[in-house]
Design a protein around this motif. Structure first.
Motif, PDB file in Angstrom:
ATOM      1  N   GLU A   1      45.933  50.290  30.102  1.00  0.00           N
ATOM      2  CA  GLU A   1      45.766  50.716  31.489  1.00  0.00           C
ATOM      3  C   GLU A   1      47.018  50.408  32.314  1.00  0.00           C
ATOM      4  N   GLN A   2      47.619  49.258  32.070  1.00  0.00           N
ATOM      5  CA  GLN A   2      48.835  48.894  32.804  1.00  0.00           C
ATOM      6  C   GLN A   2      49.954  49.899  32.565  1.00  0.00           C
ATOM      7  N   ILE A   3      50.159  50.285  31.312  1.00  0.00           N
ATOM      8  CA  ILE A   3      51.215  51.256  31.013  1.00  0.00           C
ATOM      9  C   ILE A   3      50.936  52.579  31.714  1.00  0.00           C
ATOM     10  N   ARG A   4      49.687  53.019  31.665  1.00  0.00           N
ATOM     11  CA  ARG A   4      49.333  54.285  32.302  1.00  0.00           C
ATOM     12  C   ARG A   4      49.534  54.219  33.814  1.00  0.00           C
ATOM     13  N   ILE A   5      49.210  53.079  34.400  1.00  0.00           N
ATOM     14  CA  ILE A   5      49.365  52.943  35.851  1.00  0.00           C
ATOM     15  C   ILE A   5      50.837  52.874  36.237  1.00  0.00           C
ATOM     16  N   VAL A   6      51.595  52.005  35.574  1.00  0.00           N
ATOM     17  CA  VAL A   6      53.008  51.840  35.939  1.00  0.00           C
ATOM     18  C   VAL A   6      53.761  53.156  35.783  1.00  0.00           C
TER      19      VAL A   6
ATOM     20  N   THR B   1      41.676  49.646  39.283  1.00  0.00           N
ATOM     21  CA  THR B   1      41.415  50.848  40.081  1.00  0.00           C
ATOM     22  C   THR B   1      42.455  50.938  41.187  1.00  0.00           C
ATOM     23  N   LEU B   2      43.100  52.081  41.294  1.00  0.00           N
ATOM     24  CA  LEU B   2      44.050  52.348  42.371  1.00  0.00           C
ATOM     25  C   LEU B   2      43.569  53.576  43.135  1.00  0.00           C
ATOM     26  N   THR B   3      43.601  53.512  44.467  1.00  0.00           N
ATOM     27  CA  THR B   3      43.111  54.607  45.290  1.00  0.00           C
ATOM     28  C   THR B   3      44.211  55.083  46.230  1.00  0.00           C
ATOM     29  N   ASP B   4      44.628  56.328  46.044  1.00  0.00           N
ATOM     30  CA  ASP B   4      45.595  56.975  46.943  1.00  0.00           C
ATOM     31  C   ASP B   4      46.840  56.136  47.168  1.00  0.00           C
ATOM     32  N   SER B   5      47.417  55.620  46.085  1.00  0.00           N
ATOM     33  CA  SER B   5      48.660  54.864  46.202  1.00  0.00           C
ATOM     34  C   SER B   5      49.799  55.799  46.586  1.00  0.00           C
ATOM     35  N   PRO B   6      50.665  55.392  47.516  1.00  0.00           N
ATOM     36  CA  PRO B   6      51.836  56.229  47.823  1.00  0.00           C
ATOM     37  C   PRO B   6      52.828  56.302  46.677  1.00  0.00           C
ATOM     38  N   ALA B   7      52.631  55.449  45.646  1.00  0.00           N
ATOM     39  CA  ALA B   7      53.469  55.490  44.444  1.00  0.00           C
ATOM     40  C   ALA B   7      54.941  55.298  44.766  1.00  0.00           C
ATOM     41  N   LEU B   8      55.204  54.327  45.588  1.00  0.00           N
ATOM     42  CA  LEU B   8      56.561  53.987  45.988  1.00  0.00           C
ATOM     43  C   LEU B   8      56.800  52.507  45.752  1.00  0.00           C
ATOM     44  N   PRO B   9      58.047  52.107  45.533  1.00  0.00           N
ATOM     45  CA  PRO B   9      59.272  52.909  45.470  1.00  0.00           C
ATOM     46  C   PRO B   9      59.433  53.574  44.111  1.00  0.00           C
ATOM     47  N   LYS B  10      60.319  54.540  44.073  1.00  0.00           N
ATOM     48  CA  LYS B  10      60.641  55.190  42.814  1.00  0.00           C
ATOM     49  C   LYS B  10      61.839  54.497  42.164  1.00  0.00           C
TER      50      LYS B  10
END
Length: 308
Positions: free
Chosen positions: A132-137, A157-166
């Motif tokens: 799960e960690q690999i899939r999330i990161v 569980t992550l909800t609507d993460s801005p997925a930042l920084p890149k």
């Protein structure tokens, strides 16, 4: 064949010591500087001045170096939540100009978890969490700008993460998975890894592990290339006296090191690295345990790296 310097700071190393080794790694022409991710010493050493955090260290080294790649072999998945870990690694990748390789594993050293209050689930749960960690990161890194990332798993569980920084590297740093397990490790490597590493096994055993990952890749229908690598303790000297001195400095026996690692004269070390190369290894991580012996690195650069 690329040679990478791999350190074990939990055995006793300050940041200043690691900086000197990283700078020597770069100046001498090695491919990368890697470090372990541990919080307590192992074996009969003091461990002083105490542990250094892997990603704090690599962030600092990112600003002190300009060419070498930087990474962990490997980050313990038990130490950090995947969202904050994705932020840390992405930041170090930005700080380095895109020179990070991301190694991650289940975590295994139960004692350090007890010492620092870190939960240590069963091995089965640690593998579940690792996937799960690999899939999330990687999902956070790969989410297009302006979009959000959500994930629902058994453990995170992550909800609507801005997925930042890149990260600086498009899609994120290469993922390194390692280990010797016969089933789960090859499956995870085939599914997620850019590099598969076999740590501290002899040549024949390493070849068997490579073959298991190749079979898992074939079974999964993977066509994307995967890099194969090995980690080996190194103890090199120009003559028997120098080899013995370096072995004694790390509390090991020469005969044992010749059997289990890369030990001996430069010619012996080159020959054994060649045997790993014949199996398909493209990178060797040289585990350097005496971090005060920069002459060792100079010998490896001039008499081993130069011949490869």
């Amino acid at each position: 064949m690329r040679l990478r310097i791999f350190t074990e700071p939990q055995q006793g190393a300050s940041y200043e010591t690691l900086l000197s080794v990283a700078k020597a790694t770069e100046e001498l022409g090695f491919d990368a500087f890697f470090r372990s991710d541990h919080y307590t010493k192992m074996g009969d050493v003091s461990g002083l001045p105490g542990p250094t955090d892997s990603w704090v260290t690599l962030g600092a080294l990112a600003r002190e170096t300009s060419r070498i790649r930087l990474g962990t072999l490997v980050t313990a998945g038990t130490f950090r939540y995947p969202g904050p870990l994705a932020i840390s690694v992405a930041q170090v990748d930005q700080m380095s100009g895109g020179r990070v390789d991301f190694g991650i594993g289940t975590g295994w050293f139960e004692e350090e978890h007890a010492q620092y209050g870190i939960p240590f689930p069963s091995l089965n749960e640690r593998f579940e969490r690792l996937e799960e960690q690999i899939r999330i990161v990687t999902g956070l890194w790969g989410t297009p700008d302006g979009e959000t990332f959500s994930f629902t798993g058994e453990h995170y569980t992550l909800t609507d993460s801005p997925a930042l920084p890149k990260p600086a590297q498009a899609g994120g740093p290469p993922v390194i998975l390692g280990g010797f397990g016969p089933k789960r490790t090859p499956r995870l490597a085939a599914a997620y890894a850019d590099e598969y590493n076999v740590p501290f096994h002899q040549v024949e055993e390493t070849g068997g592990a490579f073959d298991r990952v190749r079979a898992a890749c074939a079974e999964a229908g993977r066509t994307r290339p995967i890099t194969y690598s090995a980690a080996q303790v190194v103890c090199c000297g120009r003559d028997e006296a120098e080899i013995a001195r370096r072995a004694a400095a790390i509390g090991r026996e020469v005969d044992e090191l010749r059997q289990s690692g890369l030990a001996g004269t430069p010619a012996e070390v080159v020959e054994k690295i060649g045997r790993f190369g014949e199996l398909g290894a493209e990178r060797i991580y040289l585990q350097v345990l005496d971090l005060g012996d920069l002459d060792h690195l100079e010998l490896l650069a001039s008499e081993v790296l130069a011949k490869l």
